[in-house]
Scaffold this motif. Structure first.
Motif, mmCIF file in Angstrom:
data_model
loop_
_atom_site.group_PDB
_atom_site.id
_atom_site.type_symbol
_atom_site.label_atom_id
_atom_site.label_comp_id
_atom_site.label_asym_id
_atom_site.label_seq_id
_atom_site.Cartn_x
_atom_site.Cartn_y
_atom_site.Cartn_z
ATOM 1 N N ASP A 92 0.746 -1.281 0.049
ATOM 2 C CA ASP A 92 -0.013 -0.094 0.075
ATOM 3 C C ASP A 92 0.889 1.312 -0.141
ATOM 4 O O ASP A 92 0.512 2.149 -0.736
ATOM 5 N N GLN A 93 1.936 1.395 1.094
ATOM 6 C CA GLN A 93 2.863 2.390 0.887
ATOM 7 C C GLN A 93 3.583 2.593 -0.394
ATOM 8 O O GLN A 93 3.689 3.736 -0.852
ATOM 9 N N LEU A 94 3.910 1.284 -1.002
ATOM 10 C CA LEU A 94 4.693 1.588 -2.458
ATOM 11 C C LEU A 94 3.689 1.863 -3.495
ATOM 12 O O LEU A 94 4.289 2.770 -4.475
ATOM 13 N N GLU A 95 2.617 1.468 -3.382
ATOM 14 C CA GLU A 95 1.574 1.925 -4.165
ATOM 15 C C GLU A 95 1.408 3.398 -4.169
ATOM 16 O O GLU A 95 1.209 3.966 -5.248
ATOM 17 N N ALA A 96 1.250 3.815 -3.047
ATOM 18 C CA ALA A 96 1.234 5.478 -2.894
ATOM 19 C C ALA A 96 2.418 6.291 -3.282
ATOM 20 O O ALA A 96 2.387 7.490 -3.829
ATOM 21 N N GLN A 97 3.594 5.637 -3.533
ATOM 22 C CA GLN A 97 4.732 6.181 -3.650
ATOM 23 C C GLN A 97 5.400 6.244 -5.005
ATOM 24 O O GLN A 97 5.998 6.898 -5.376
ATOM 25 N N THR A 98 4.761 5.324 -5.602
ATOM 26 C CA THR A 98 5.063 4.992 -7.129
ATOM 27 C C THR A 98 3.980 5.300 -8.063
ATOM 28 O O THR A 98 2.791 5.394 -7.890
ATOM 29 N N ASN A 99 4.178 4.971 -9.473
ATOM 30 C CA ASN A 99 3.053 5.065 -10.429
ATOM 31 C C ASN A 99 2.584 3.532 -10.968
ATOM 32 O O ASN A 99 2.106 3.340 -11.815
ATOM 33 N N PHE A 100 2.786 2.592 -9.844
ATOM 34 C CA PHE A 100 2.522 1.131 -10.308
ATOM 35 C C PHE A 100 1.368 0.943 -9.385
ATOM 36 O O PHE A 100 1.050 1.303 -8.224
ATOM 37 N N SER A 101 0.328 0.095 -9.835
ATOM 38 C CA SER A 101 -0.827 -0.469 -8.959
ATOM 39 C C SER A 101 -0.239 -1.688 -8.108
ATOM 40 O O SER A 101 1.010 -2.283 -8.481
ATOM 41 N N LYS A 102 -1.132 -1.889 -7.266
ATOM 42 C CA LYS A 102 -0.665 -2.950 -6.137
ATOM 43 C C LYS A 102 -0.511 -4.293 -7.135
ATOM 44 O O LYS A 102 0.635 -4.976 -6.683
ATOM 45 N N ARG A 103 -1.080 -4.503 -8.074
ATOM 46 C CA ARG A 103 -1.099 -5.770 -8.705
ATOM 47 C C ARG A 103 0.276 -6.006 -9.384
ATOM 48 O O ARG A 103 0.898 -6.774 -9.585
ATOM 49 N N GLU A 104 0.731 -4.649 -10.204
ATOM 50 C CA GLU A 104 2.093 -4.630 -10.813
ATOM 51 C C GLU A 104 3.158 -4.714 -9.871
ATOM 52 O O GLU A 104 4.156 -5.440 -10.326
ATOM 53 N N LEU A 105 2.910 -4.236 -8.582
ATOM 54 C CA LEU A 105 4.025 -4.311 -7.725
ATOM 55 C C LEU A 105 4.209 -5.833 -7.222
ATOM 56 O O LEU A 105 5.264 -6.096 -6.916
ATOM 57 N N GLN A 106 3.121 -6.506 -7.010
ATOM 58 C CA GLN A 106 3.358 -8.018 -6.648
ATOM 59 C C GLN A 106 4.031 -8.638 -7.889
ATOM 60 O O GLN A 106 4.929 -9.402 -7.456
#
Length: 225
Positions: free
Chosen positions: A49-63
């Motif tokens: 959730d924190q990385l999603e807020a800090q980047t331009n990637f969705s949670k799905r993409e971050l996974q």
């Protein structure tokens, strides 16, 4: 240790393929599997959730990105030597070690001597989906080797020579021995607006925005990474 280095070395090539699949949207996996994988590493990244807020990637993409990063280096971190070994695979006819050193330092935003998932995904977010200003600022920081807020001729010469070394002697047309100096002179002729011998961030951004070729090249970062 050698085993981890070997897995990391083999891995970033496969990780690049994972990144391509991410862009095309063709990687799908169960959320339960993702949650399980998040618990099996030495270094655990910040919450998604924190990385999603800090980047331009969705949670799905971050996974998906995290899975690729973790699978290729289970420790969750990449040191400089491993990074150099990985990067050199993309330039078999040249010596990419010096340029990889500069690139590693740009990714290692916290100056810790290693690249964590947070470092990697933050840089990717800028290079792939950041604004023009964000991409140019990241590139400026790459060239600003001593991190004093300016690019001087010595730094630019070091960067240009590293790029020529990386490309190797099999380039066409064949590079002249004075090509790095000519490149640096042209860079400062264009960028150093007030002729004080250094290029500031503002000068760099302004000059790049005035150059159509540079602006088009920003769209090629996806292919580089």
């Amino acid at each position: 240790m050698a085993g981890c280095a070997k897995r990391c070395k083999q891995g970033l090539v496969k990780f690049a393929l994972s990144l391509h699949k991410l862009v095309t949207g063709s990687l799908i996996k169960d959320k339960a599997d993702d949650d399980l994988e998040m618990t099996m590493v030495c270094h655990r990244p910040e919450g998604l959730d924190q990385l999603e807020a800090q980047t331009n990637f969705s949670k799905r993409e971050l996974q998906v990105l995290y899975r690729g990063f973790k699978n290729e280096c289970p420790s969750g971190i990449v040191n400089e030597e491993t990074f150099k070994q990985i990067y050199s695979q993309f330039f078999p006819h040249g010596d990419a070690s010096t340029y990889a050193h500069y690139l590693f330092n740009a990714f290692d935003a916290g100056h810790t001597g290693s690249i964590k998932f947070e470092d990697f995904v933050t840089a990717l977010s800028i290079l792939l989906r950041g604004s023009v200003t964000e991409k140019l600022q990241w590139t400026f920081n790459l060239y600003d080797i001593n991190r004093d807020g300016y690019i001087n001729k010595e730094e630019m010469t070091d960067i240009v020579r590293a790029i020529y070394d990386m490309m190797g002697k099999y380039t066409y047309p064949v590079l002249k021995t004075d090509a790095p100096k000519q490149h640096v002179d042209a860079f400062f002729q264009k960028m150093d607006k007030n002729r004080d011998g250094v290029v500031t961030l503002d000068e760099f951004i302004l000059s790049c925005q005035e150059d159509e070729n540079i602006m088009r090249s920003l769209q090629l970062f996806e292919n580089v990474i």
